[in-house]
Design a protein around this motif. Structure first.
Motif, mmCIF file in Angstrom:
data_model
loop_
_atom_site.group_PDB
_atom_site.id
_atom_site.type_symbol
_atom_site.label_atom_id
_atom_site.label_comp_id
_atom_site.label_asym_id
_atom_site.label_seq_id
_atom_site.Cartn_x
_atom_site.Cartn_y
_atom_site.Cartn_z
ATOM 1 N N GLU A 214 34.609 8.606 -85.707
ATOM 2 C CA GLU A 214 33.570 7.693 -86.199
ATOM 3 C C GLU A 214 32.308 8.434 -86.600
ATOM 4 O O GLU A 214 31.615 8.039 -87.535
ATOM 5 C CB GLU A 214 33.248 6.649 -85.131
ATOM 6 N N GLY A 215 32.001 9.518 -85.891
ATOM 7 C CA GLY A 215 30.803 10.290 -86.184
ATOM 8 C C GLY A 215 30.846 10.976 -87.533
ATOM 9 O O GLY A 215 29.811 11.398 -88.055
ATOM 10 N N THR A 216 32.020 11.109 -88.099
ATOM 11 C CA THR A 216 32.176 11.653 -89.453
ATOM 12 C C THR A 216 32.248 10.525 -90.467
ATOM 13 O O THR A 216 31.597 10.572 -91.516
ATOM 14 C CB THR A 216 33.464 12.507 -89.542
ATOM 15 N N LEU A 217 33.033 9.491 -90.167
ATOM 16 C CA LEU A 217 33.303 8.433 -91.135
ATOM 17 C C LEU A 217 32.089 7.570 -91.437
ATOM 18 O O LEU A 217 31.756 7.351 -92.610
ATOM 19 C CB LEU A 217 34.466 7.559 -90.652
ATOM 20 N N TYR A 218 31.414 7.052 -90.424
ATOM 21 C CA TYR A 218 30.346 6.086 -90.678
ATOM 22 C C TYR A 218 29.153 6.681 -91.421
ATOM 23 O O TYR A 218 28.643 6.047 -92.359
ATOM 24 C CB TYR A 218 29.932 5.384 -89.379
ATOM 25 N N PRO A 219 28.717 7.894 -91.100
ATOM 26 C CA PRO A 219 27.648 8.484 -91.927
ATOM 27 C C PRO A 219 28.095 8.705 -93.381
ATOM 28 O O PRO A 219 27.302 8.538 -94.311
ATOM 29 C CB PRO A 219 27.348 9.819 -91.240
ATOM 30 N N LEU A 220 29.368 9.053 -93.575
ATOM 31 C CA LEU A 220 29.879 9.237 -94.929
ATOM 32 C C LEU A 220 29.869 7.919 -95.694
ATOM 33 O O LEU A 220 29.434 7.872 -96.857
ATOM 34 C CB LEU A 220 31.293 9.826 -94.896
ATOM 35 N N ILE A 221 30.312 6.836 -95.064
ATOM 36 C CA ILE A 221 30.292 5.525 -95.717
ATOM 37 C C ILE A 221 28.860 5.150 -96.109
ATOM 38 O O ILE A 221 28.617 4.687 -97.224
ATOM 39 C CB ILE A 221 30.897 4.440 -94.797
ATOM 40 N N ARG A 222 27.924 5.357 -95.192
ATOM 41 C CA ARG A 222 26.521 5.034 -95.501
ATOM 42 C C ARG A 222 26.000 5.869 -96.662
ATOM 43 O O ARG A 222 25.300 5.361 -97.542
ATOM 44 C CB ARG A 222 25.645 5.221 -94.263
ATOM 45 N N ARG A 223 26.368 7.155 -96.680
ATOM 46 C CA ARG A 223 25.923 8.014 -97.773
ATOM 47 C C ARG A 223 26.521 7.565 -99.106
ATOM 48 O O ARG A 223 25.821 7.501 -100.128
ATOM 49 C CB ARG A 223 26.307 9.468 -97.490
ATOM 50 N N LEU A 224 27.801 7.217 -99.130
ATOM 51 C CA LEU A 224 28.441 6.758 -100.355
ATOM 52 C C LEU A 224 27.817 5.455 -100.848
ATOM 53 O O LEU A 224 27.652 5.255 -102.055
ATOM 54 C CB LEU A 224 29.947 6.577 -100.138
ATOM 55 N N GLN A 225 27.436 4.603 -99.917
ATOM 56 C CA GLN A 225 26.782 3.357 -100.306
ATOM 57 C C GLN A 225 25.379 3.631 -100.855
ATOM 58 O O GLN A 225 24.986 3.067 -101.875
ATOM 59 C CB GLN A 225 26.720 2.383 -99.136
ATOM 60 N N THR A 226 24.642 4.522 -100.221
ATOM 61 C CA THR A 226 23.304 4.897 -100.693
ATOM 62 C C THR A 226 23.381 5.522 -102.087
ATOM 63 O O THR A 226 22.485 5.320 -102.911
ATOM 64 C CB THR A 226 22.646 5.887 -99.703
ATOM 65 N N GLN A 227 24.456 6.245 -102.363
ATOM 66 C CA GLN A 227 24.649 6.857 -103.669
ATOM 67 C C GLN A 227 25.077 5.845 -104.730
ATOM 68 O O GLN A 227 25.228 6.197 -105.898
ATOM 69 C CB GLN A 227 25.687 7.984 -103.584
ATOM 70 N N GLY A 228 25.277 4.593 -104.316
ATOM 71 C CA GLY A 228 25.600 3.530 -105.264
ATOM 72 C C GLY A 228 27.064 3.421 -105.628
ATOM 73 O O GLY A 228 27.405 2.800 -106.629
ATOM 74 N N LEU A 229 27.957 3.980 -104.790
ATOM 75 C CA LEU A 229 29.383 3.982 -105.110
ATOM 76 C C LEU A 229 30.163 2.841 -104.467
ATOM 77 O O LEU A 229 31.301 2.579 -104.859
ATOM 78 C CB LEU A 229 30.010 5.314 -104.677
ATOM 79 N N LEU A 230 29.562 2.183 -103.477
ATOM 80 C CA LEU A 230 30.249 1.130 -102.732
ATOM 81 C C LEU A 230 29.461 -0.164 -102.765
ATOM 82 O O LEU A 230 28.232 -0.150 -102.760
ATOM 83 C CB LEU A 230 30.427 1.532 -101.262
ATOM 84 N N ASP A 231 30.184 -1.259 -102.770
ATOM 85 C CA ASP A 231 29.609 -2.573 -102.502
ATOM 86 C C ASP A 231 30.043 -2.948 -101.091
ATOM 87 O O ASP A 231 31.108 -2.532 -100.626
ATOM 88 C CB ASP A 231 30.122 -3.618 -103.486
#
Length: 114
Positions: free
Chosen positions: A53-70
């Protein structure tokens, strides 16, 4: 000559470096389908890419901040969960990264051989 502990330590660090970029591509690819964090983690694990989780959740947040995820919050099984999915920009980026990955993989195969 390197001892076993030295070898293992260096190999672990090199594996982490190798995985770092590949994980981004795998997460984007998996998010072509909607997932919440835990279901995403389980789907990746089922396909041979376990991730904590310590790898996945920060990555998801970063991808969302970069505008790639809804994302959207929904209640499922009496629990509030945030669901993520690639948006249009995310799909375009994923396609471009897949092309890059395939070109890089072909080049590395030529360099290191079969």
């Amino acid at each position: 000559m390197a001892n076993s502990m030295e070898f293992d330590g260096v190999l672990d660090k090199m594996r982490q470096e190798l995985r770092r970029g590949a994980i981004v591509l795998a997460v984007l690819g998996q998010l072509r389908e909607e997932h919440y964090g835990y279901s995403l983690r389980k789907a990746l694990e089922a396909q041979g890419l376990p991730m904590d989780e310590g790898t996945l959740y920060p990555l998801i947040r970063r991808l969302q901040t970069q505008g790639l995820l809804d994302s959207e919050w929904r209640v499922e099984s009496n629990r509030k969960k945030r669901f993520y999915r690639l948006n249009e920009l995310g799909r375009l980026i994923l396609t471009a990264l897949i092309d890059e990955w395939q070109q890089m993989n072909a080049t590395i195969q030529r360099i290191v051989g079969d």
